[in-house]
Write a protein that holds these residues in place. Structure first.
Motif, PDB file in Angstrom:
ATOM      1  N   ARG A   1       0.842  -1.194   0.000  1.00  0.00           N
ATOM      2  CA  ARG A   1       0.000   0.000   0.000  1.00  0.00           C
ATOM      3  C   ARG A   1       0.875   1.241   0.000  1.00  0.00           C
ATOM      4  NH1 ARG A   1      -4.318  -0.441   4.582  1.00  0.00           N
ATOM      5  NH2 ARG A   1      -4.961   1.493   3.597  1.00  0.00           N
TER       6      ARG A   1
ATOM      7  N   SER B   1      -2.585   5.974   0.903  1.00  0.00           N
ATOM      8  CA  SER B   1      -3.727   5.089   1.190  1.00  0.00           C
ATOM      9  C   SER B   1      -3.808   4.758   2.683  1.00  0.00           C
ATOM     10  CB  SER B   1      -3.660   3.805   0.353  1.00  0.00           C
ATOM     11  OG  SER B   1      -2.696   2.898   0.854  1.00  0.00           O
TER      12      SER B   1
ATOM     13  N   GLU C   1      -7.038   5.610   5.058  1.00  0.00           N
ATOM     14  CA  GLU C   1      -7.706   4.647   5.936  1.00  0.00           C
ATOM     15  C   GLU C   1      -7.862   5.212   7.343  1.00  0.00           C
ATOM     16  OE1 GLU C   1      -6.638   0.689   8.346  1.00  0.00           O
ATOM     17  OE2 GLU C   1      -6.186   0.548   6.199  1.00  0.00           O
ATOM     18  N   CYS C   2      -6.799   5.831   7.837  1.00  0.00           N
ATOM     19  CA  CYS C   2      -6.865   6.417   9.184  1.00  0.00           C
ATOM     20  C   CYS C   2      -7.953   7.475   9.265  1.00  0.00           C
ATOM     21  CB  CYS C   2      -5.508   6.998   9.569  1.00  0.00           C
ATOM     22  SG  CYS C   2      -4.249   5.727   9.847  1.00  0.00           S
TER      23      CYS C   2
ATOM     24  N   GLN D   1     -10.677   7.628   7.444  1.00  0.00           N
ATOM     25  CA  GLN D   1     -11.990   6.998   7.355  1.00  0.00           C
ATOM     26  C   GLN D   1     -12.383   6.262   8.626  1.00  0.00           C
ATOM     27  OE1 GLN D   1     -11.277   4.841   3.634  1.00  0.00           O
ATOM     28  NE2 GLN D   1     -12.977   6.003   2.754  1.00  0.00           N
ATOM     29  N   MET D   2     -11.423   5.763   9.357  1.00  0.00           N
ATOM     30  CA  MET D   2     -11.736   4.975  10.536  1.00  0.00           C
ATOM     31  C   MET D   2     -12.192   5.827  11.717  1.00  0.00           C
ATOM     32  SD  MET D   2     -11.533   1.895   9.642  1.00  0.00           S
ATOM     33  CE  MET D   2     -11.968   2.338   7.966  1.00  0.00           C
TER      34      MET D   2
ATOM     35  N   GLY E   1     -13.485   2.883  -0.588  1.00  0.00           N
ATOM     36  CA  GLY E   1     -12.320   2.983  -1.471  1.00  0.00           C
ATOM     37  C   GLY E   1     -12.493   4.047  -2.537  1.00  0.00           C
TER      38      GLY E   1
ATOM     39  N   SER F   1     -12.228   7.660  -0.954  1.00  0.00           N
ATOM     40  CA  SER F   1     -10.894   8.143  -0.583  1.00  0.00           C
ATOM     41  C   SER F   1      -9.900   8.175  -1.741  1.00  0.00           C
ATOM     42  CB  SER F   1     -10.331   7.283   0.542  1.00  0.00           C
ATOM     43  OG  SER F   1     -10.129   5.954   0.097  1.00  0.00           O
TER      44      SER F   1
ATOM     45  N   CYS G   1      -6.769  14.096   3.736  1.00  0.00           N
ATOM     46  CA  CYS G   1      -6.713  13.072   4.789  1.00  0.00           C
ATOM     47  C   CYS G   1      -6.470  13.718   6.150  1.00  0.00           C
ATOM     48  CB  CYS G   1      -5.601  12.066   4.502  1.00  0.00           C
ATOM     49  SG  CYS G   1      -5.853  11.082   3.023  1.00  0.00           S
TER      50      CYS G   1
ATOM     51  N   ASN H   1      -4.542   1.860  15.125  1.00  0.00           N
ATOM     52  CA  ASN H   1      -4.499   1.830  13.666  1.00  0.00           C
ATOM     53  C   ASN H   1      -3.505   2.871  13.138  1.00  0.00           C
ATOM     54  OD1 ASN H   1      -5.557   0.820  11.112  1.00  0.00           O
ATOM     55  ND2 ASN H   1      -6.516   2.819  10.909  1.00  0.00           N
TER      56      ASN H   1
ATOM     57  N   HIS I   1       0.036   2.177  11.214  1.00  0.00           N
ATOM     58  CA  HIS I   1       0.305   2.746   9.896  1.00  0.00           C
ATOM     59  C   HIS I   1       1.478   3.729   9.912  1.00  0.00           C
ATOM     60  CE1 HIS I   1      -2.689   0.446   8.010  1.00  0.00           C
ATOM     61  NE2 HIS I   1      -3.744   1.138   8.419  1.00  0.00           N
TER      62      HIS I   1
END
Length: 157
Positions: free
Chosen positions: A39, A43, A47-48, A50-51, A76, A79, A87, A135, A139
């Motif tokens: 990844r 990306s 993800e961070c 979105q979580m 997906g 983002s 982000c 998370n 990451h």
């Protein structure tokens, strides 16, 4: 100090470290994949971002939202066009909403069980509440590893 307050402090520090590391990357490395595998740093940051709202909603509902393949696909798509600035803005804005929920979350509610579709263990709302922290920390480690692969050995936390 309450667990919720410590979690807020640690999550804020993780957000700061994650984006400090990501902003240190050259623009072309944000979307770089080693041997075109794995990844990208961008990306991981998406993800961070979105979580955090997902976690906020789970804490409010005390339940996992429906998460089927189409929901994952939609996330997906959502983002895919985000920049690092997008982000970070989402992460920082949404974290304030998460922190407001955490500040009012009772110790009793943190102990409540929740059904999650992964792992062979009992889950509690404490696990949900700490998800953005671990998370982002995970990451950050991945981003740091990517950085070492192109020769950046600085630590950004």
């Amino acid at each position: 100090m309450r667990y919720q307050d410590q979690l807020i402090n640690d999550t804020q520090a993780a957000i700061d470290s994650l984006f400090k590391a990501a902003h240190a990357m050259p623009e072309d490395k944000l979307t770089w994949k080693v041997d075109d595998k794995g990844r990208t740093a961008l990306s991981l940051c998406a993800e961070c971002a979105q979580m955090i709202p997902m976690t906020t909603e789970m804490l409010k509902a005390k339940a996992m939202p429906p998460m089927d393949e189409s929901a994952m696909e939609e996330m997906g798509k959502q983002s895919a066009a985000w920049t690092l600035a997008d982000c970070e803005k989402i992460c920082r804005d949404e974290s304030q909403k998460l922190f407001a929920v955490l500040r009012d979350y009772s110790d009793e509610d943190l102990k409540k069980p929740i059904a999650l579709p992964f792992g062979d263990r009992d889950w509690r709302m404490t696990d949900v509440a700490s998800y953005p922290l671990w998370n982002m920390t995970y990451h950050l480690g991945q981003i740091s590893f990517i950085q070492t692969l192109y020769g950046d050995n600085e630590m950004y936390f």
